[in-house]
Design a protein around this motif. Structure first.
Motif, PDB file in Angstrom:
ATOM      1  N   ASN A   1       1.063  -1.303  -0.125  1.00 52.27           N
ATOM      2  CA  ASN A   1       0.078   0.026  -0.129  1.00 52.27           C
ATOM      3  C   ASN A   1       1.031   1.237  -0.117  1.00 52.27           C
ATOM      4  O   ASN A   1       1.673   1.572   0.938  1.00 52.27           O
ATOM      5  CB  ASN A   1      -1.017  -0.067   1.552  1.00 52.27           C
ATOM      6  N   SER A   2       0.836   2.036  -1.138  1.00 49.67           N
ATOM      7  CA  SER A   2       1.556   3.179  -1.053  1.00 49.67           C
ATOM      8  C   SER A   2       0.689   4.624  -0.912  1.00 49.67           C
ATOM      9  O   SER A   2       1.197   5.674  -1.366  1.00 49.67           O
ATOM     10  CB  SER A   2       2.188   3.283  -2.497  1.00 49.67           C
ATOM     11  N   HIS A   3      -0.461   4.301  -0.614  1.00 46.66           N
ATOM     12  CA  HIS A   3      -1.343   5.489  -0.592  1.00 46.66           C
ATOM     13  C   HIS A   3      -1.315   6.017   1.025  1.00 46.66           C
ATOM     14  O   HIS A   3      -2.114   5.463   1.741  1.00 46.66           O
ATOM     15  CB  HIS A   3      -2.926   5.190  -1.129  1.00 46.66           C
ATOM     16  N   THR A   4      -0.581   7.016   1.045  1.00 47.28           N
ATOM     17  CA  THR A   4      -0.329   7.557   2.284  1.00 47.28           C
ATOM     18  C   THR A   4      -0.909   8.815   2.609  1.00 47.28           C
ATOM     19  O   THR A   4      -1.410   9.140   1.459  1.00 47.28           O
ATOM     20  CB  THR A   4       1.260   7.860   2.649  1.00 47.28           C
ATOM     21  N   ALA A   5      -0.698   9.659   3.558  1.00 42.03           N
ATOM     22  CA  ALA A   5      -1.219  10.831   3.653  1.00 42.03           C
ATOM     23  C   ALA A   5      -0.929  11.656   2.624  1.00 42.03           C
ATOM     24  O   ALA A   5      -1.892  12.694   1.878  1.00 42.03           O
ATOM     25  CB  ALA A   5      -0.960  11.369   5.129  1.00 42.03           C
ATOM     26  N   LYS A   6       0.311  11.629   1.921  1.00 46.10           N
ATOM     27  CA  LYS A   6       0.574  12.430   0.992  1.00 46.10           C
ATOM     28  C   LYS A   6      -0.355  12.402  -0.280  1.00 46.10           C
ATOM     29  O   LYS A   6      -0.456  13.231  -1.016  1.00 46.10           O
ATOM     30  CB  LYS A   6       2.162  12.003   0.340  1.00 46.10           C
ATOM     31  N   SER A   7      -0.924  11.428  -0.416  1.00 46.27           N
ATOM     32  CA  SER A   7      -1.925  10.943  -1.766  1.00 46.27           C
ATOM     33  C   SER A   7      -3.421  11.669  -1.352  1.00 46.27           C
ATOM     34  O   SER A   7      -4.211  11.381  -2.271  1.00 46.27           O
ATOM     35  CB  SER A   7      -1.936   9.591  -2.234  1.00 46.27           C
ATOM     36  N   THR A   8      -3.707  12.152  -0.018  1.00 50.10           N
ATOM     37  CA  THR A   8      -4.864  12.671   0.324  1.00 50.10           C
ATOM     38  C   THR A   8      -4.821  14.260   0.088  1.00 50.10           C
ATOM     39  O   THR A   8      -3.827  14.885   0.257  1.00 50.10           O
ATOM     40  CB  THR A   8      -5.417  12.255   1.416  1.00 50.10           C
TER      41      THR A   8
ATOM     42  N   HIS B   1      -7.195   3.535   0.287  1.00 49.76           N
ATOM     43  CA  HIS B   1      -6.866   3.650  -1.052  1.00 49.76           C
ATOM     44  C   HIS B   1      -7.330   4.986  -1.498  1.00 49.76           C
ATOM     45  O   HIS B   1      -8.452   5.646  -0.858  1.00 49.76           O
ATOM     46  CB  HIS B   1      -7.650   2.813  -1.975  1.00 49.76           C
ATOM     47  N   HIS B   2      -6.483   5.834  -2.145  1.00 48.10           N
ATOM     48  CA  HIS B   2      -6.881   7.469  -2.181  1.00 48.10           C
ATOM     49  C   HIS B   2      -8.015   7.495  -3.048  1.00 48.10           C
ATOM     50  O   HIS B   2      -8.583   8.623  -2.985  1.00 48.10           O
ATOM     51  CB  HIS B   2      -5.692   7.834  -3.123  1.00 48.10           C
ATOM     52  N   ARG B   3      -8.562   6.539  -3.835  1.00 42.02           N
ATOM     53  CA  ARG B   3      -9.898   6.793  -4.593  1.00 42.02           C
ATOM     54  C   ARG B   3     -11.056   6.484  -3.610  1.00 42.02           C
ATOM     55  O   ARG B   3     -12.295   6.418  -3.862  1.00 42.02           O
ATOM     56  CB  ARG B   3      -9.901   5.967  -5.789  1.00 42.02           C
TER      57      ARG B   3
ATOM     58  N   ASP C   1     -12.300  -0.478  -0.327  1.00 42.33           N
ATOM     59  CA  ASP C   1     -10.915  -0.705  -0.555  1.00 42.33           C
ATOM     60  C   ASP C   1     -10.468  -1.893  -1.582  1.00 42.33           C
ATOM     61  O   ASP C   1      -9.973  -1.553  -2.569  1.00 42.33           O
ATOM     62  CB  ASP C   1     -10.165  -0.827   0.678  1.00 42.33           C
ATOM     63  N   TYR C   2     -11.249  -2.814  -1.225  1.00 39.41           N
ATOM     64  CA  TYR C   2     -10.981  -4.062  -2.157  1.00 39.41           C
ATOM     65  C   TYR C   2     -11.146  -3.985  -3.470  1.00 39.41           C
ATOM     66  O   TYR C   2     -10.427  -3.853  -4.509  1.00 39.41           O
ATOM     67  CB  TYR C   2     -11.808  -5.136  -1.656  1.00 39.41           C
ATOM     68  N   ILE C   3     -12.423  -3.163  -3.719  1.00 39.32           N
ATOM     69  CA  ILE C   3     -12.898  -2.813  -5.193  1.00 39.32           C
ATOM     70  C   ILE C   3     -11.792  -1.609  -5.905  1.00 39.32           C
ATOM     71  O   ILE C   3     -11.531  -1.983  -6.985  1.00 39.32           O
ATOM     72  CB  ILE C   3     -14.081  -2.242  -5.349  1.00 39.32           C
ATOM     73  N   HIS C   4     -11.382  -0.830  -5.062  1.00 38.07           N
ATOM     74  CA  HIS C   4     -10.476   0.092  -5.822  1.00 38.07           C
ATOM     75  C   HIS C   4      -9.119  -0.388  -6.064  1.00 38.07           C
ATOM     76  O   HIS C   4      -8.617  -0.086  -7.004  1.00 38.07           O
ATOM     77  CB  HIS C   4     -10.484   1.322  -4.738  1.00 38.07           C
ATOM     78  N   TYR C   5      -8.581  -1.349  -5.201  1.00 41.63           N
ATOM     79  CA  TYR C   5      -7.320  -1.955  -5.516  1.00 41.63           C
ATOM     80  C   TYR C   5      -7.704  -3.009  -6.657  1.00 41.63           C
ATOM     81  O   TYR C   5      -6.658  -3.072  -7.434  1.00 41.63           O
ATOM     82  CB  TYR C   5      -6.804  -2.795  -4.273  1.00 41.63           C
ATOM     83  N   LEU C   6      -8.762  -3.589  -6.875  1.00 43.41           N
ATOM     84  CA  LEU C   6      -9.245  -4.315  -7.865  1.00 43.41           C
ATOM     85  C   LEU C   6      -8.979  -3.671  -9.201  1.00 43.41           C
ATOM     86  O   LEU C   6      -8.784  -4.091 -10.251  1.00 43.41           O
ATOM     87  CB  LEU C   6     -10.446  -5.233  -7.819  1.00 43.41           C
ATOM     88  N   ALA C   7      -9.496  -2.386  -8.909  1.00 48.00           N
ATOM     89  CA  ALA C   7      -9.655  -1.315 -10.291  1.00 48.00           C
ATOM     90  C   ALA C   7      -8.295  -1.092 -10.765  1.00 48.00           C
ATOM     91  O   ALA C   7      -7.802  -1.076 -11.884  1.00 48.00           O
ATOM     92  CB  ALA C   7     -10.215  -0.173  -9.875  1.00 48.00           C
ATOM     93  N   ASP C   8      -7.120  -0.821  -9.700  1.00 48.48           N
ATOM     94  CA  ASP C   8      -5.807  -0.969 -10.024  1.00 48.48           C
ATOM     95  C   ASP C   8      -5.128  -2.086 -10.824  1.00 48.48           C
ATOM     96  O   ASP C   8      -4.506  -1.802 -11.524  1.00 48.48           O
ATOM     97  CB  ASP C   8      -5.062  -0.466  -8.856  1.00 48.48           C
ATOM     98  N   LEU C   9      -5.552  -3.303 -10.083  1.00 45.95           N
ATOM     99  CA  LEU C   9      -5.164  -4.365 -10.934  1.00 45.95           C
ATOM    100  C   LEU C   9      -5.702  -4.548 -12.300  1.00 45.95           C
ATOM    101  O   LEU C   9      -4.674  -4.933 -13.228  1.00 45.95           O
ATOM    102  CB  LEU C   9      -5.765  -5.888 -10.285  1.00 45.95           C
TER     103      LEU C   9
END
Length: 333
Positions: A11-18, A33-35, A109-117
């Motif tokens: 997981n690379s979505h830290t506070a910097k991505s918000t 996830h940032h989305r 979150d699962y859905i948004h990471y699936l979208a990235d995949l």
């Protein structure tokens, strides 16, 4: 066949991505996830306006901010209904008493990471629209994954379940919301020991399948886990509202759950093992097979099993919701 390529995506979505606005909120959860629209926390005032039953569940925490008693089943269900109205335009949502009432943010979150995949095969662009087809194994009475996927990305979703009451509840949610009727269908799994067979039709194809498998190995283990979770929630409630609330809450299980939702023989390892075994038969109809795993130690042996069956690519995707670390695995042939 070439050997499988196994990857671990952290997981690379830290506070910097918000956004700065998100960071200023004390209840922000930048680990999501940032989305994920829920990573800024809950606006209980707005939720109560959208879904009035939430009003009766609200009380100030020690800092004076409104919150709900998460150890109360009615409060958790009301919160879910409000979130589904606010973010996914689902006006009519309910589940029968005693069925699993999951937290919407973690499911999203699962859905948004699936979208990235899926985006990795599309030049980094997230594919959207009804041409993208997904299958939710064990969608439950709540239908959360198909709701989030269809309303976030316009994907065409099938939710399957072996429990007739869950099937009926999920079907009613679809029929009660016009925006879901266009993109979501529910199918009843009639084969007791099958996962894909009987659900995936001949000449039908899916871009992905997803699953939140039964975690526990027995009914006793499931009950013990639920009691532990409820005890922790009740303790926090005790600090907010006093001893009477704690005593009352210890007798209730906030998230509920039926047999097939909470436990199966062998627990999640055996369930996902069977899924991998059966996925071979459907390798030409499903591009990515995925499943959540609650136990990190199950990741390596299950991906090795997928590779043994001929999977050409395997992935371990890490997620986090606050202090809770979660993950899912993905494989394809």
């Amino acid at each position: 066949m070439k050997s499988a390529q196994t990857e671990s995506i952290k997981n690379s979505h830290t506070a910097k991505s918000t956004s700065t606005a998100m960071d200023k909120k004390t209840n922000a959860k930048p680990e999501m996830h940032h989305r994920n629209p829920h990573n800024i926390g809950y606006d209980f005032v707005k939720l109560a306006e959208l879904h009035p039953p939430i009003k009766d569940c609200l009380a100030p925490n020690p800092m004076g901010k409104l919150t709900i008693d998460f150890s109360q089943p009615s409060a958790v269900k009301a919160l879910n209904a409000g979130l589904l109205k606010q973010f996914y335009q689902v006006e009519h949502w309910d589940i029968p008493d005693g069925f699993l009432c999951p937290a919407v943010p973690g499911r999203a979150d699962y859905i948004h990471y699936l979208a990235d995949l899926l985006g990795q095969d599309n030049g980094g662009n997230i594919p959207q629209g009804k041409q993208v087809r997904g299958l939710d194994i064990g969608t439950g009475a709540n239908l959360i994954y198909p709701i989030v996927a269809s309303q976030s990305y316009g994907w065409n979703m099938i939710g399957s379940d072996i429990n007739e009451a869950s099937y009926a509840s999920a079907s009613l949610i679809v029929e009660s919301n016009s925006n879901l009727r266009k993109l979501v269908k529910v199918r009843l799994q009639k084969q007791q020991n099958a996962i894909f067979s009987g659900i995936v039709k001949e000449n039908e194809s899916f871009d992905f399948s997803l699953c939140n498998p039964p975690f526990h190995i027995s009914a006793d283990a499931a009950l013990a886990g639920s009691r532990k979770k409820n005890k922790n929630l009740a303790r926090h409630s005790h600090k907010r509202r006093g001893k009477d609330s704690t005593a009352k809450n210890q007798s209730s299980l906030n998230f509920g759950g039926q047999h097939n939702e909470l436990w199966c023989e062998g627990g999640e390892f055996e369930f996902v093992k069977n899924m991998i075994n059966e996925s071979v038969e459907f390798k030409n109809q499903v591009t990515w097979f995925t499943s959540l795993l609650s136990k990190k130690e199950n990741v390596v042996p299950l991906l090795k099993l997928a590779e043994k069956h001929g999977a050409t690519e395997c992935k371990h995707i890490s997620m986090a919701q606050g202090a809770k670390a979660t993950r899912f695995i993905a494989w394809r042939f």
